[in-house]
Motif scaffolding. Structure first.
Motif, PDB file in Angstrom:
ATOM      1  N   LEU A   1      -7.316   3.267   0.525  1.00 44.32           N
ATOM      2  CA  LEU A   1      -6.407   3.880  -0.450  1.00 44.32           C
ATOM      3  C   LEU A   1      -6.571   3.254  -1.834  1.00 44.32           C
ATOM      4  O   LEU A   1      -6.614   3.963  -2.840  1.00 44.32           O
ATOM      5  CB  LEU A   1      -4.953   3.746   0.012  1.00 44.32           C
ATOM      6  N   VAL A   2      -6.681   1.928  -1.870  1.00 42.92           N
ATOM      7  CA  VAL A   2      -6.853   1.241  -3.149  1.00 42.92           C
ATOM      8  C   VAL A   2      -8.170   1.659  -3.804  1.00 42.92           C
ATOM      9  O   VAL A   2      -8.215   1.982  -5.001  1.00 42.92           O
ATOM     10  CB  VAL A   2      -6.782  -0.295  -2.970  1.00 42.92           C
ATOM     11  N   ILE A   3      -9.246   1.682  -3.039  1.00 39.60           N
ATOM     12  CA  ILE A   3     -10.547   2.106  -3.572  1.00 39.60           C
ATOM     13  C   ILE A   3     -10.484   3.568  -4.015  1.00 39.60           C
ATOM     14  O   ILE A   3     -10.991   3.926  -5.081  1.00 39.60           O
ATOM     15  CB  ILE A   3     -11.674   1.871  -2.535  1.00 39.60           C
ATOM     16  N   GLY A   4      -9.832   4.413  -3.230  1.00 38.25           N
ATOM     17  CA  GLY A   4      -9.688   5.824  -3.577  1.00 38.25           C
ATOM     18  C   GLY A   4      -8.920   6.009  -4.875  1.00 38.25           C
ATOM     19  O   GLY A   4      -9.298   6.819  -5.731  1.00 38.25           O
ATOM     20  N   MET A   5      -7.827   5.266  -5.057  1.00 37.20           N
ATOM     21  CA  MET A   5      -7.051   5.362  -6.300  1.00 37.20           C
ATOM     22  C   MET A   5      -7.877   4.874  -7.486  1.00 37.20           C
ATOM     23  O   MET A   5      -7.846   5.474  -8.558  1.00 37.20           O
ATOM     24  CB  MET A   5      -5.749   4.561  -6.187  1.00 37.20           C
TER      25      MET A   5
END
Length: 167
Positions: free
Chosen positions: A13-17
């Motif tokens: 999720l962090v990488i996606g954001m």
């Protein structure tokens, strides 16, 4: 096992954001503004656009601002040839501004097309991406009016084979 899965989801999720933010930052200029080169001289491009606006039913040129002169007049540095063509369609504007819920669109009235010459002599035209605005307002009264505006602007700039797109 469960901890590893949750950790992987959080990292994903962090990488996606981060990647989404990076994509938006890189593509924002191309999404929000449209820019196209003109094969004509600076003055001829300005004259062609103003004439085509005036010859399009319902549309009229409100003013042409010589931004280069304005900047120099008030103490700014010479920026080269830049003119901003302000134009309007009274029927579309009255439909947009007749309802209190859509009066906020007045901030973009009258519409603008900028014509400028780059430092290497290339003549460019820039304007807001009306197509993106219609997609963002999809299903609203404003979107229906903006779809007509977008169509008319594409016709006005047809001599440049201009078409709106998301990018």
């Amino acid at each position: 096992m469960k901890r590893t899965l949750i950790g992987g989801i959080i990292i994903g999720l962090v990488i996606g954001m981060f990647l989404t933010g990076l994509f938006l930052k890189i593509s924002a200029q191309n999404m929000l503004f449209k820019q196209v080169s003109s094969p004509y001289s600076f003055e001829k491009t300005v004259n062609l656009i103003t004439k085509r606006i005036s010859n399009t039913p319902g549309w009229h040129v409100v003013t042409v601002i010589n931004q280069e002169e304005e900047i120099k007049k008030y103490g700014g540095e010479d920026v080269g040839k830049v003119k901003i063509i302000k134009f309007c369609n009274a029927k579309y504007a009255s439909k947009m501004l007749s309802d209190d819920d859509t009066k906020f669109m007045a901030v973009k009235m009258p519409l603008s097309i900028a014509v400028y010459e780059t430092s290497n002599g290339e003549v460019k035209i820039s304007l807001m991406n009306g197509y993106l605005l219609t997609r963002m307002l999809s299903g609203t009264k404003e979107a229906k009016i903006m779809e007509k505006v977008v169509r008319d602007i594409q016709n006005i700039l047809g001599f440049l084979h201009f078409r709106y797109s998301i990018f």
